[in-house]
Design an enzyme around this catalytic site. Sequence first.
Site, short mmCIF file in Angstrom:
data_model
loop_
_atom_site.label_atom_id
_atom_site.label_comp_id
_atom_site.label_asym_id
_atom_site.label_seq_id
_atom_site.Cartn_x
_atom_site.Cartn_y
_atom_site.Cartn_z
N THR A 122 0.82 -1.21 0.00
CA THR A 122 0.00 0.00 0.00
C THR A 122 0.85 1.26 0.00
O THR A 122 1.97 1.26 0.54
CB THR A 122 -0.88 0.01 1.26
N TYR A 146 -1.71 0.57 10.00
CA TYR A 146 -1.99 -0.16 8.76
C TYR A 146 -0.75 -0.15 7.86
O TYR A 146 -0.27 -1.21 7.42
CB TYR A 146 -3.19 0.47 8.03
#
Length: 334
Positions: A122, A146
């Site tokens: 990501t 995250y």
Amino acid sequence: MQKDDKMKVLVTGGAGYIGSHVVRQLGEAGHDIVVIDNLSTGHEWAITYGRLEKGDLADVDFIDRVFSKENFEAVLHFAANIVVPESVSNPLKYYGNNTRNTLNLLTMIQKHKIPYLVFSSTAAVYGMPDVKEIAEDTPLNPINPYGASKMMSERMIQDLAFATGLNYTILRYFNVAGADLKSRIGQATPEATHLIKVACECVQGIRSGMKVFGTDYATRDGTCIRDYIHVDDLASAHIAALDHMKKGGGSNIFNCGYGRGFTVKEVIETVKRLSGKDFPVEETVRRDGDPDALTARNERIRTTLGWTPQYDNLDTIVKSALDWEAEWQRRKSV
Ligand code: UFG
């Protein structure tokens, strides 16, 4: 695709939003697919090719059984939690389901000598970089759990590859959005938090309105800028990555984005214009963990994989998301 280019592949998280679009393209290319998914956010109907082994990556014996039954040549690892603010409030969920479960999967990849891995990473690994466009060698400095959970997974993959000769492709996704243009599959995650999905739910009347989280960012209209990439362009990057590794291209890290960004306000205006529907939008305080602007440099994936996006147009992305949302609400109502 030639017959010997066909691979037996394991897709973790293949019932989810991005995984299901990749499974469809893998199936169309003739690959033999096994999906591992715990169906916590994914749906069995979304697996349009191959077969499902329902289970959780926290369960090492379960993964070992699946690997022992099948002779996988490649693994594509999507299964993860992906909600940035939730990772701030519940970090161990992310270090467990994302980092530890990647460790479990890598343990089986090593044990069963799987040669190829494609990993869903990501843009959140970069944090808040001080550059206009982010390149793959921009230093990693995640600002939320995250991003950190994915950065740690990347590191484990690279270290394992160094030790064993595993070939990996790490794909760093920017903001994935839109759906299959024929609305066969799309984002059906319960309680979705992503901007375009939330706006499409407003159009469908599932929500009475939405919020803009922060209007005081250092951007052209004060709202965050993101590089929205159509899910089928992202899916084709996975197929290209597998092909490239199989042809001896070795390990790589690629950004997956178009190299341009839109603000939150621009996205909401596009949803309203294309749907012809107005809905209440409240401007409110910043959400935890949001960087100002994230846009990709994508020369590396274009030149190395020959990846050429087909849907680099916000209207196309939003239209496909709107069409899917209408279809999904129709399916839920019958
Ligand atoms: N936003 C709103 N209102 C909403 C939803 C979102 O204003 O109802 C804003 C967010 O604050 C943010 C932007 O819209 O500024 C985009 O938010 P999303 O939740 O759609 O996506 P994120 O940028 O938080 O995260 C996504 C993926 C991550 C990935 C990241 C990379 O979930 O996996 O993009 O850019 F890391």
